[in-house]
Enzyme design. Structure first.
Site, PDB file in Angstrom:
ATOM      1  CD  GLU A 165      45.306  27.911  41.835  1.00 48.93           C
ATOM      2  OE1 GLU A 165      44.022  27.892  42.233  1.00 48.93           O
ATOM      3  OE2 GLU A 165      45.929  27.172  41.381  1.00 48.93           O
ATOM      4  CG  PHE A 185      56.652  15.856  42.534  1.00 48.04           C
ATOM      5  CD1 PHE A 185      55.820  16.495  43.353  1.00 48.04           C
ATOM      6  CD2 PHE A 185      57.145  16.347  41.297  1.00 48.04           C
ATOM      7  CE1 PHE A 185      55.533  17.722  43.085  1.00 48.04           C
ATOM      8  CE2 PHE A 185      56.690  17.784  41.136  1.00 48.04           C
ATOM      9  CZ  PHE A 185      55.974  18.426  42.007  1.00 48.04           C
TER      10      PHE A 185
HETATM   11  C1  LIG Z   1      42.464  31.287  50.116  1.00 42.68           C
HETATM   12  C2  LIG Z   1      42.736  29.955  49.949  1.00 42.68           C
HETATM   13  C3  LIG Z   1      41.943  29.390  48.798  1.00 42.68           C
HETATM   14  C4  LIG Z   1      42.102  28.045  48.527  1.00 42.68           C
HETATM   15  N1  LIG Z   1      41.375  27.346  47.487  1.00 42.68           N
HETATM   16  C5  LIG Z   1      41.415  26.274  47.313  1.00 42.68           C
HETATM   17  C6  LIG Z   1      40.600  25.684  46.145  1.00 42.68           C
HETATM   18  O1  LIG Z   1      39.876  26.623  45.294  1.00 42.68           O
HETATM   19  N2  LIG Z   1      40.551  24.321  45.754  1.00 42.68           N
HETATM   20  C7  LIG Z   1      41.404  23.424  46.627  1.00 42.68           C
HETATM   21  O2  LIG Z   1      41.541  22.467  46.276  1.00 42.68           O
HETATM   22  N3  LIG Z   1      42.220  23.878  47.821  1.00 42.68           N
HETATM   23  C8  LIG Z   1      42.338  25.416  47.944  1.00 42.68           C
HETATM   24  N4  LIG Z   1      43.020  25.999  48.854  1.00 42.68           N
HETATM   25  C9  LIG Z   1      43.933  24.939  49.593  1.00 42.68           C
HETATM   26  C10 LIG Z   1      45.374  25.104  49.113  1.00 42.68           C
HETATM   27  O3  LIG Z   1      45.653  24.659  47.803  1.00 42.68           O
HETATM   28  C11 LIG Z   1      46.377  24.372  50.250  1.00 42.68           C
HETATM   29  O4  LIG Z   1      46.323  25.116  51.397  1.00 42.68           O
HETATM   30  C12 LIG Z   1      47.627  24.536  49.705  1.00 42.68           C
HETATM   31  O5  LIG Z   1      47.956  23.611  48.352  1.00 42.68           O
HETATM   32  C13 LIG Z   1      48.911  23.659  50.840  1.00 42.68           C
HETATM   33  O6  LIG Z   1      48.442  22.681  50.967  1.00 42.68           O
HETATM   34  P1  LIG Z   1      47.989  22.139  52.586  1.00 42.68           P
HETATM   35  O7  LIG Z   1      47.387  23.449  53.330  1.00 42.68           O
HETATM   36  O8  LIG Z   1      47.476  20.877  52.764  1.00 42.68           O
HETATM   37  O9  LIG Z   1      49.454  22.336  53.163  1.00 42.68           O
HETATM   38  P2  LIG Z   1      50.567  20.803  53.400  1.00 42.68           P
HETATM   39  O10 LIG Z   1      50.329  20.073  52.080  1.00 42.68           O
HETATM   40  O11 LIG Z   1      50.259  20.390  54.576  1.00 42.68           O
HETATM   41  O12 LIG Z   1      52.069  21.700  53.577  1.00 42.68           O
HETATM   42  C14 LIG Z   1      52.532  22.260  54.569  1.00 42.68           C
HETATM   43  C15 LIG Z   1      53.951  22.732  54.069  1.00 42.68           C
HETATM   44  O13 LIG Z   1      54.700  21.547  53.926  1.00 42.68           O
HETATM   45  C16 LIG Z   1      55.410  21.786  52.653  1.00 42.68           C
HETATM   46  N5  LIG Z   1      55.593  20.376  51.933  1.00 42.68           N
HETATM   47  C17 LIG Z   1      54.357  19.541  51.473  1.00 42.68           C
HETATM   48  N6  LIG Z   1      54.854  18.552  50.934  1.00 42.68           N
HETATM   49  C18 LIG Z   1      56.054  18.781  50.603  1.00 42.68           C
HETATM   50  C19 LIG Z   1      57.186  18.087  50.114  1.00 42.68           C
HETATM   51  N7  LIG Z   1      56.896  16.867  49.199  1.00 42.68           N
HETATM   52  N8  LIG Z   1      58.342  18.543  49.913  1.00 42.68           N
HETATM   53  C20 LIG Z   1      58.501  19.947  50.561  1.00 42.68           C
HETATM   54  N9  LIG Z   1      57.735  20.650  51.224  1.00 42.68           N
HETATM   55  C21 LIG Z   1      56.395  19.912  51.302  1.00 42.68           C
HETATM   56  C22 LIG Z   1      54.225  22.708  51.956  1.00 42.68           C
HETATM   57  O14 LIG Z   1      54.892  23.306  50.864  1.00 42.68           O
HETATM   58  C23 LIG Z   1      54.178  23.632  53.057  1.00 42.68           C
HETATM   59  O15 LIG Z   1      54.922  24.634  53.075  1.00 42.68           O
HETATM   60  C24 LIG Z   1      43.120  27.220  49.174  1.00 42.68           C
HETATM   61  C25 LIG Z   1      43.983  27.883  50.337  1.00 42.68           C
HETATM   62  C26 LIG Z   1      43.472  28.934  50.648  1.00 42.68           C
HETATM   63  C27 LIG Z   1      44.411  29.522  51.763  1.00 42.68           C
END
Ligand SMILES: Cc1cc2nc3c(=O)[nH]c(=O)nc-3n(C[C@H](O)[C@H](O)[C@H](O)COP(=O)(O)OP(=O)(O)OC[C@H]3O[C@@H](n4cnc5c(N)ncnc54)[C@H](O)[C@@H]3O)c2cc1C
Length: 186
Positions: A165, A185
């Site tokens: 989230e 952003f």
């Molecule tokens: C239990 C669970 C349930 C979930 N349920 C859903 C769901 O129902 N629907 C859904 O769509 N997704 C869901 N997700 C996915 C979740 O929303 C994402 O894992 C989360 O938003 C992070 O995205 P990512 O994993 O792609 O990480 P990334 O985007 O790869 O980020 C990795 C790191 O880089 C940082 N980062 C990325 N971009 C920037 C920036 N511009 N500036 C600074 N830092 C940055 C992030 O904050 C993070 O620390 C779920 C995940 C989990 C673990």
């Protein structure tokens, strides 16, 4: 998705939509752009802030009960000053979180909830929860890593709550934009 270390009861799947056309008649009412999706995220993010509070409370209550029963040097460890310090830090964090999410729900009831409100609560509560579960695990010593004492599960779940989230970074940018007027952003 299998082999998750946290929120194992939640069923997660990776859904890829390719060449997917949705007919106009099947489009959700009022769903016109990502702004409308954000309205849903605003509500679910507020819910995840509450989830963090529940996780922290579960860890605190289990830790408190454990420390009053576990004896070392002939006394319950809850009678030691350093253990009490951990318990007080946990309760302070918990009380601050509970106050924040209560206010969040008040804003929701008043129809005044904004993205930044949900984001700041999600960031604050998931950060504080990490601190609470870590202290809870610590005061339980070796037993803190055993699932039967419950706290290990809260430690794992706090990690998932921290990232989903909206991560701390992305939610912080939403709040940063609201308080400065500058979007980081783009
Ligand atoms: C239990 C669970 C349930 C979930 N349920 C859903 C769901 O129902 N629907 C859904 O769509 N997704 C869901 N997700 C996915 C979740 O929303 C994402 O894992 C989360 O938003 C992070 O995205 P990512 O994993 O792609 O990480 P990334 O985007 O790869 O980020 C990795 C790191 O880089 C940082 N980062 C990325 N971009 C920037 C920036 N511009 N500036 C600074 N830092 C940055 C992030 O904050 C993070 O620390 C779920 C995940 C989990 C673990």
């Amino acid at each position: 998705m299998h082999d998750k270390m946290a929120l194992r009861i939640v069923q997660n799947g990776l859904i890829t939509l390719k060449d997917c056309v949705v007919e106009e008649k099947d489009r959700l009412e009022h769903a016109n752009s990502f702004k409308d999706t954000a309205k849903v995220l605003r509500m679910t993010r507020a819910g995840v802030a509450w989830l963090a509070v529940g996780c922290a409370r579960g860890a605190y209550e289990n830790a408190l009960q454990y420390t009053t029963k576990r004896k070392q040097f002939g006394k319950p460890i809850a009678s030691f000053q350093l253990i009490q310090n951990h318990l007080v830090e946990m309760l302070s964090n918990l009380t601050a979180m509970q106050t924040m999410v209560y206010r969040l729900s008040e804003l929701q009831d008043l129809g005044q909830l904004q993205d930044e409100h949900a984001s700041i609560a999600k960031v604050f509560c998931s950060l504080r929860t990490r601190d609470v579960v870590s202290r809870a695990r610590e005061v339980m010593g070796g037993n803190g890593i055993l699932l039967e004492y419950n706290v290990a599960r809260f430690v794992a779940d706090a990690e998932a709550i921290y990232s989903y989230e909206g991560t701390k970074e992305i939610n912080s940018l939403i709040v940063g934009r609201a308080i400065t007027g500058f979007s980081a952003f783009v």
